[in-house]
Design an enzyme around this catalytic site. Structure first.
Site, PDB file in Angstrom:
ATOM      1  N   ARG A 145       0.845  -1.185   0.000  1.00  0.00           N
ATOM      2  CA  ARG A 145       0.000   0.000   0.000  1.00  0.00           C
ATOM      3  C   ARG A 145       0.885   1.242   0.000  1.00  0.00           C
ATOM      4  O   ARG A 145       2.007   1.219   0.495  1.00  0.00           O
ATOM      5  CB  ARG A 145      -0.915   0.014   1.217  1.00  0.00           C
ATOM      6  CG  ARG A 145      -1.793  -1.229   1.363  1.00  0.00           C
ATOM      7  CD  ARG A 145      -2.530  -1.218   2.699  1.00  0.00           C
ATOM      8  NE  ARG A 145      -3.388  -2.389   2.866  1.00  0.00           N
ATOM      9  CZ  ARG A 145      -3.014  -3.523   3.446  1.00  0.00           C
ATOM     10  NH1 ARG A 145      -1.772  -3.638   3.925  1.00  0.00           N
ATOM     11  NH2 ARG A 145      -3.854  -4.532   3.571  1.00  0.00           N
ATOM     12  N   LYS A 169      -1.477  -2.723   8.150  1.00  0.00           N
ATOM     13  CA  LYS A 169      -2.583  -2.277   9.003  1.00  0.00           C
ATOM     14  C   LYS A 169      -2.449  -2.873  10.396  1.00  0.00           C
ATOM     15  O   LYS A 169      -2.110  -4.043  10.542  1.00  0.00           O
ATOM     16  CB  LYS A 169      -3.927  -2.683   8.386  1.00  0.00           C
ATOM     17  CG  LYS A 169      -4.266  -1.911   7.110  1.00  0.00           C
ATOM     18  CD  LYS A 169      -5.638  -2.261   6.606  1.00  0.00           C
ATOM     19  CE  LYS A 169      -6.014  -1.420   5.391  1.00  0.00           C
ATOM     20  NZ  LYS A 169      -7.375  -1.742   4.890  1.00  0.00           N
ATOM     21  N   HIS A 242      -2.857   2.526  -5.665  1.00  0.00           N
ATOM     22  CA  HIS A 242      -3.574   1.288  -5.383  1.00  0.00           C
ATOM     23  C   HIS A 242      -3.805   0.474  -6.651  1.00  0.00           C
ATOM     24  O   HIS A 242      -3.935  -0.751  -6.583  1.00  0.00           O
ATOM     25  CB  HIS A 242      -4.902   1.595  -4.686  1.00  0.00           C
ATOM     26  CG  HIS A 242      -5.249   0.604  -3.627  1.00  0.00           C
ATOM     27  ND1 HIS A 242      -4.541   0.469  -2.452  1.00  0.00           N
ATOM     28  CD2 HIS A 242      -6.232  -0.333  -3.559  1.00  0.00           C
ATOM     29  CE1 HIS A 242      -5.068  -0.488  -1.710  1.00  0.00           C
ATOM     30  NE2 HIS A 242      -6.094  -0.991  -2.368  1.00  0.00           N
ATOM     31  N   ARG A 245      -1.084  -1.850  -7.000  1.00  0.00           N
ATOM     32  CA  ARG A 245      -1.308  -2.989  -6.100  1.00  0.00           C
ATOM     33  C   ARG A 245      -2.271  -3.983  -6.740  1.00  0.00           C
ATOM     34  O   ARG A 245      -2.048  -5.203  -6.708  1.00  0.00           O
ATOM     35  CB  ARG A 245      -1.853  -2.473  -4.767  1.00  0.00           C
ATOM     36  CG  ARG A 245      -2.183  -3.542  -3.713  1.00  0.00           C
ATOM     37  CD  ARG A 245      -2.527  -2.817  -2.413  1.00  0.00           C
ATOM     38  NE  ARG A 245      -3.206  -3.650  -1.434  1.00  0.00           N
ATOM     39  CZ  ARG A 245      -2.586  -4.428  -0.540  1.00  0.00           C
ATOM     40  NH1 ARG A 245      -1.270  -4.506  -0.538  1.00  0.00           N
ATOM     41  NH2 ARG A 245      -3.286  -5.123   0.337  1.00  0.00           N
ATOM     42  N   HIS A 268      -3.338  -9.390   3.420  1.00  0.00           N
ATOM     43  CA  HIS A 268      -4.769  -9.509   3.714  1.00  0.00           C
ATOM     44  C   HIS A 268      -4.985 -10.479   4.875  1.00  0.00           C
ATOM     45  O   HIS A 268      -4.432 -11.586   4.870  1.00  0.00           O
ATOM     46  CB  HIS A 268      -5.531 -10.041   2.494  1.00  0.00           C
ATOM     47  CG  HIS A 268      -5.742  -9.013   1.431  1.00  0.00           C
ATOM     48  ND1 HIS A 268      -6.056  -9.346   0.126  1.00  0.00           N
ATOM     49  CD2 HIS A 268      -5.696  -7.660   1.465  1.00  0.00           C
ATOM     50  CE1 HIS A 268      -6.187  -8.249  -0.582  1.00  0.00           C
ATOM     51  NE2 HIS A 268      -5.979  -7.216   0.212  1.00  0.00           N
ATOM     52  N   TYR A 277      -9.587 -10.784  -6.870  1.00  0.00           N
ATOM     53  CA  TYR A 277      -8.641 -10.791  -7.986  1.00  0.00           C
ATOM     54  C   TYR A 277      -8.803 -12.034  -8.856  1.00  0.00           C
ATOM     55  O   TYR A 277      -8.425 -12.029 -10.036  1.00  0.00           O
ATOM     56  CB  TYR A 277      -7.210 -10.684  -7.466  1.00  0.00           C
ATOM     57  CG  TYR A 277      -6.953  -9.369  -6.767  1.00  0.00           C
ATOM     58  CD1 TYR A 277      -6.866  -8.185  -7.496  1.00  0.00           C
ATOM     59  CD2 TYR A 277      -6.842  -9.303  -5.386  1.00  0.00           C
ATOM     60  CE1 TYR A 277      -6.659  -6.972  -6.863  1.00  0.00           C
ATOM     61  CE2 TYR A 277      -6.630  -8.093  -4.745  1.00  0.00           C
ATOM     62  CZ  TYR A 277      -6.540  -6.934  -5.487  1.00  0.00           C
ATOM     63  OH  TYR A 277      -6.345  -5.730  -4.856  1.00  0.00           O
TER      64      TYR A 277
END
Length: 298
Positions: A145, A169, A242, A245, A268, A277
């Protein structure tokens, strides 16, 4: 309530290590709910399931998307969890509110030819051109990110193993590999352009990516750089960090990479976030089939 909101935001910033963008969104969502409470003459500690249903109806009347409603629910669920953990309420009323199903929007991505055009646009004979190429290479080589990119320190890079330590995150750490093209971009900038920028301004900086003044770059700074590169490349698309990404994940899956590996590389928590995806890859396969198979039309 104002004091508790401030305490909560301080908690998720200092202890949970949430990003500034997340803090901003949480603050907006909670203050919006506070305003609704005031209009309804309701105390924030007395909120129950029925009251929340009324609030959700108001949100849907505003034609908000399901993803926006989900975000607001997530913000309020976290805030009321904080109140519950601090013994201010007996139960978290948002705990029992179902999150709306997300609209399945396929992520936009770049074709390999577009990647090549964009990546060949920065002038590698200039310090800023070297930096701009490095930004593109790192984003596409690792799928990180933009918020993770700007926080990479030189000490996070292992040039020998071709790995970057990334803090995602919730400040969760992972290690992402990168390839030879990215390695060349890192070495060029570290040994040439970056030194020239820092020497010019008589500065030092721990972070890999710096701005023209030798300071740590911001996410907005990266976005502007990519906007300018895309304009110079005459690509008729809005290309965000993004999207690189998205391109990273889509291209890996298209080339046969297993979805669990892509999940780990993207950082993730849930496989569900990565599965979008596979839809992109399947749609691309269908397009190629319909275009190329000689017997698909009468």
């Amino acid at each position: 309530m104002e004091t508790k909101i401030e305490e909560f935001l301080n908690y998720i910033e200092k202890q949970k290590k949430y990003s500034l963008n997340t803090l901003k969104n949480y603050n907006i969502d909670i203050l919006e709910f506070k305003e609704y409470l005031g209009n309804e003459g309701f105390d924030y500690l007395d909120v129950d399931y029925d009251f929340i249903k009324g609030y959700l109806m108001k949100l849907y009347e505003r034609k908000l998307s399901r993803s926006s409603v989900s975000r607001k629910l997530s913000s309020l669920r976290s805030f009321y969890k904080y109140l519950f953990n601090n013994d201010l309420i007996k139960t978290n009323p948002f705990k029992y509110v179902a999150t709306p199903k997300k609209e399945k929007k396929l992520p936009k991505y770049l074709g390999v030819n577009e990647i090549e055009i964009i990546f060949n646009t920065p002038d590698l004979n200039t310090p800023l051109g070297q930096r701009d190429r490095l930004i593109l290479e790192v984003l596409y080589a690792t799928g990180i990110r933009v918020g993770e990119l700007v926080n990479i320190k030189i000490s996070d890079i292992d040039l020998y193993r071709k790995e970057i330590r990334v803090f995602g995150k919730g400040n969760k750490e992972r290690v992402d590999p990168f390839g030879d093209y990215c390695l060349d971009a890192v070495n060029l900038f570290l040994n040439d352009g970056r030194k020239k920028i820092l020497d010019k301004h008589k500065k030092s900086c721990d972070y890999l990516i710096i701005n023209e003044k030798g300071n740590k770059i911001t996410t907005r700074g990266v976005e502007k750089i990519i906007d300018n590169i895309v304009k110079q490349a005459s690509i008729k698309k809005h290309v965000s960090p993004h999207m690189l990404r998205h391109s990273f994940a889509t291209h890996l899956l298209s080339e046969g990479c297993d979805i669990r590996t892509v999940q780990e590389l993207l950082g993730h928590e849930s496989l569900e976030s990565t599965q979008i995806y596979t839809h992109v890859s399947n749609e691309r396969l269908r397009e190629v089939y319909l275009k190329c198979h000689p017997l698909n039309k009468k």
